[in-house]
Design a protein around this motif. Structure first.
Motif, PDB file in Angstrom:
ATOM      1  N   GLY A  28       0.775  -1.232   0.000  1.00  0.00           N
ATOM      2  CA  GLY A  28       0.000   0.000   0.000  1.00  0.00           C
ATOM      3  C   GLY A  28       0.802   1.275   0.000  1.00  0.00           C
ATOM      4  N   ILE A  29       2.047   1.229  -0.504  1.00  0.00           N
ATOM      5  CA  ILE A  29       2.891   2.428  -0.477  1.00  0.00           C
ATOM      6  C   ILE A  29       3.460   2.815  -1.840  1.00  0.00           C
ATOM      7  CG2 ILE A  29       3.509   2.153   1.959  1.00  0.00           C
ATOM      8  CD1 ILE A  29       6.203   0.971   1.017  1.00  0.00           C
ATOM      9  N   PHE A 137      15.699   9.968 -16.295  1.00  0.00           N
ATOM     10  CA  PHE A 137      14.339  10.488 -16.244  1.00  0.00           C
ATOM     11  C   PHE A 137      14.351  11.905 -15.703  1.00  0.00           C
ATOM     12  CE2 PHE A 137      13.494   6.014 -16.483  1.00  0.00           C
ATOM     13  CZ  PHE A 137      12.225   5.882 -17.017  1.00  0.00           C
ATOM     14  N   THR A 138      13.396  12.697 -16.137  1.00  0.00           N
ATOM     15  CA  THR A 138      13.219  14.063 -15.662  1.00  0.00           C
ATOM     16  C   THR A 138      11.957  14.133 -14.816  1.00  0.00           C
ATOM     17  OG1 THR A 138      14.276  14.965 -17.638  1.00  0.00           O
ATOM     18  CG2 THR A 138      12.861  16.464 -16.380  1.00  0.00           C
ATOM     19  N   GLN A 139      12.076  14.730 -13.639  1.00  0.00           N
ATOM     20  CA  GLN A 139      10.897  14.928 -12.792  1.00  0.00           C
ATOM     21  C   GLN A 139      10.125  16.123 -13.322  1.00  0.00           C
ATOM     22  OE1 GLN A 139      11.551  14.973  -8.523  1.00  0.00           O
ATOM     23  NE2 GLN A 139       9.649  16.118  -8.206  1.00  0.00           N
ATOM     24  N   LEU A 140       8.809  15.979 -13.431  1.00  0.00           N
ATOM     25  CA  LEU A 140       7.960  17.023 -13.989  1.00  0.00           C
ATOM     26  C   LEU A 140       7.408  17.986 -12.951  1.00  0.00           C
ATOM     27  CD1 LEU A 140       6.002  14.832 -16.528  1.00  0.00           C
ATOM     28  CD2 LEU A 140       7.633  16.631 -17.061  1.00  0.00           C
ATOM     29  N   GLY A 141       7.560  17.690 -11.694  1.00  0.00           N
ATOM     30  CA  GLY A 141       7.017  18.538 -10.643  1.00  0.00           C
ATOM     31  C   GLY A 141       6.560  17.686  -9.485  1.00  0.00           C
ATOM     32  N   VAL A 142       5.677  18.221  -8.682  1.00  0.00           N
ATOM     33  CA  VAL A 142       5.144  17.526  -7.516  1.00  0.00           C
ATOM     34  C   VAL A 142       3.638  17.771  -7.468  1.00  0.00           C
ATOM     35  CG1 VAL A 142       5.132  17.421  -4.987  1.00  0.00           C
ATOM     36  CG2 VAL A 142       7.290  17.778  -6.205  1.00  0.00           C
ATOM     37  N   ILE A 143       2.891  16.718  -7.216  1.00  0.00           N
ATOM     38  CA  ILE A 143       1.453  16.834  -7.010  1.00  0.00           C
ATOM     39  C   ILE A 143       1.217  16.600  -5.520  1.00  0.00           C
ATOM     40  CG2 ILE A 143      -0.821  15.929  -7.577  1.00  0.00           C
ATOM     41  CD1 ILE A 143       0.466  15.029 -10.295  1.00  0.00           C
ATOM     42  N   PRO A 144       0.933  17.680  -4.779  1.00  0.00           N
ATOM     43  CA  PRO A 144       0.781  17.559  -3.330  1.00  0.00           C
ATOM     44  C   PRO A 144      -0.353  16.605  -2.944  1.00  0.00           C
ATOM     45  CG  PRO A 144       0.935  19.867  -3.984  1.00  0.00           C
ATOM     46  CD  PRO A 144       0.747  19.054  -5.240  1.00  0.00           C
ATOM     47  N   GLY A 145      -0.029  15.685  -2.062  1.00  0.00           N
ATOM     48  CA  GLY A 145      -1.038  14.780  -1.529  1.00  0.00           C
ATOM     49  C   GLY A 145      -1.706  13.900  -2.569  1.00  0.00           C
ATOM     50  N   LYS A 150      -1.581   3.315   2.465  1.00  0.00           N
ATOM     51  CA  LYS A 150      -2.425   2.273   3.065  1.00  0.00           C
ATOM     52  C   LYS A 150      -2.963   2.704   4.430  1.00  0.00           C
ATOM     53  CE  LYS A 150      -2.466  -2.646   4.128  1.00  0.00           C
ATOM     54  NZ  LYS A 150      -1.709  -3.904   3.992  1.00  0.00           N
ATOM     55  N   ASP A 151      -2.161   3.444   5.180  1.00  0.00           N
ATOM     56  CA  ASP A 151      -2.601   3.855   6.516  1.00  0.00           C
ATOM     57  C   ASP A 151      -3.524   5.075   6.488  1.00  0.00           C
ATOM     58  OD1 ASP A 151      -0.966   6.083   6.110  1.00  0.00           O
ATOM     59  OD2 ASP A 151       0.463   5.559   7.687  1.00  0.00           O
ATOM     60  N   GLY A 152      -3.825   5.590   5.284  1.00  0.00           N
ATOM     61  CA  GLY A 152      -4.779   6.683   5.135  1.00  0.00           C
ATOM     62  C   GLY A 152      -4.177   8.069   5.005  1.00  0.00           C
ATOM     63  N   HIS A 153      -2.900   8.251   5.310  1.00  0.00           N
ATOM     64  CA  HIS A 153      -2.331   9.587   5.139  1.00  0.00           C
ATOM     65  C   HIS A 153      -1.911   9.789   3.672  1.00  0.00           C
ATOM     66  CE1 HIS A 153       1.770   7.837   5.345  1.00  0.00           C
ATOM     67  NE2 HIS A 153       2.179   8.993   4.863  1.00  0.00           N
TER      68      HIS A 153
END
Length: 164
Positions: A28-29, A137-145, A150-153
């Motif tokens: 779940g991670i 690979f190139t990182q395109l950015g960050v999608i917060p949250g 699995k633990d819900g956070h």
């Protein structure tokens, strides 16, 4: 050190592939899926991909990991592909993931793909992120949250891409 090869999957690989896939789902991670695959679902799922491949120990044929490659979009964006990788917990740290990713990159053009894009690499999956960056690979950015653990956070996700 034992030789590990990456090859297209075979029918006899399906039980091991299913177990490895389901292990990652249950963790779940990393994978977005929440439900494990039954043997019948796994057979159809792996057969439906553009390519499903396994990393096997040459000496005994044991399946240590796998990947799936498939279109990421359709039509005018059909040349973009996506992939998922899974390595058995007992085989992690043996550079099997790198072998899988390298094979995936090399195979993608034969299916008409020009770009390999990962939509949802979990920010805390630092081993995968280091590998992808090492391979260009190139990182395109960050999608917060963007990923519910699995633990819900919630954790951020980091999309990546590479031209193949």
């Amino acid at each position: 050190m034992e030789e590990i090869i990456v090859r297209a999957y075979r029918e006899e690989d399906l039980p091991a592939m299913t177990a490895i896939w389901n292990e990652v789902v249950e963790d779940g991670i990393a994978f977005p899926q929440e439900e494990c695959l039954s043997p019948e679902e796994a057979r159809a799922f792996f057969a439906s991909q553009s390519r499903s491949a396994v990393a096997v120990r040459e000496s005994d044929g044991a399946v240590l990991g796998l990947y799936i490659l498939h279109p990421n979009n359709v039509g005018r964006c059909g040349h973009l592909c996506n992939a998922s990788y899974a390595v058995s917990s007992e085989s992690r740290g043996l550079h099997i993931g790198e072998k899988l990713v390298r094979d995936c990159i090399a195979s993608a053009p034969s299916f008409g793909f020009r770009v390999l894009q990962f939509n949802a690499v979990v920010a805390t999956n630092t081993r995968a992120r280091r590998l992808y960056e090492k391979l260009g690979f190139t990182q395109l950015g960050v999608i917060p949250g963007g990923f519910r653990m699995k633990d819900g956070h919630y954790e951020d996700i980091c999309p990546y891409y590479i031209e193949v």
